[in-house]
Design a protein around this motif. Structure first.
Motif: not given
Length: 165
Positions: A1-10, A12-23
């Motif tokens: 956690k101290s180095f990478y931060g809160h993994i849940e945020v990462l 969630r962001a990754y899932c958002y990127f995958l769901t949205m796609g480049p367009e």
């Protein structure tokens, strides 16, 4: 956690990127920029932009023309169910003394034109109230369980007439 931060945020962001796609990400970004510039243009006559140029996903407006503090203005917006703009020193944003009346508004990419027009109308309503009854704006919010807490105050009256220490 101290180095990478809160993994849940990462995650969630990754899932958002995958769901949205480049367009989808491109469209969301374009909508956020469009929404911020729409708000900036519609409020420029009463809250001029701090920087005289197009903005990105958020606009920075000057409350220097207000006859009340930006803080009081923002608190009155709460009475209308509008999330107030970010002000100096709030959270991780600091504008400096020369921008002490600056208000940062960040409409998201999911806001509709109707919702933006509602927010703009509420801003204009509060400006009108400020001109007619300055005390109404200075003592806001009136609809929340706890009223404005002034710096250094020992006790503050709430709308329900209950003292808060």
């Amino acid at each position: 956690k101290s180095f990478y931060g809160h993994i849940e945020v990462l995650v969630r962001a990754y899932c958002y990127f995958l769901t949205m796609g480049p367009e989808g990400l491109k469209e969301a970004s374009e909508n956020a920029v469009l929404n911020a510039n729409y708000v900036q243009a519609k409020l420029a006559d009463i809250l001029p932009p701090v920087f005289d140029k197009l903005c990105m996903h958020e606009c920075l407006l000057s409350g220097s023309r207000l006859s009340v503090s930006a803080y009081s203005f923002a608190k009155r917006l709460i009475d209308y169910g509008v999330h107030p703009p970010t002000l100096v020193g709030a959270g991780c944003v600091y504008f400096g003394e020369d921008l002490k009346s600056a208000m940062l508004i960040e409409p998201t990419e999911t806001e509709t034109r109707e919702s933006l027009d509602h927010i703009i109308a509420v801003f204009r309503t509060v400006i009108g109230e400020m001109m007619e009854n300055r005390a109404l704006v200075e003592t806001a919010p009136h609809s929340s369980p706890i009223g404005k807490i002034e710096a250094g105050a020992k006790e503050v009256e709430t709308p329900g007439n209950q003292a808060v220490a």
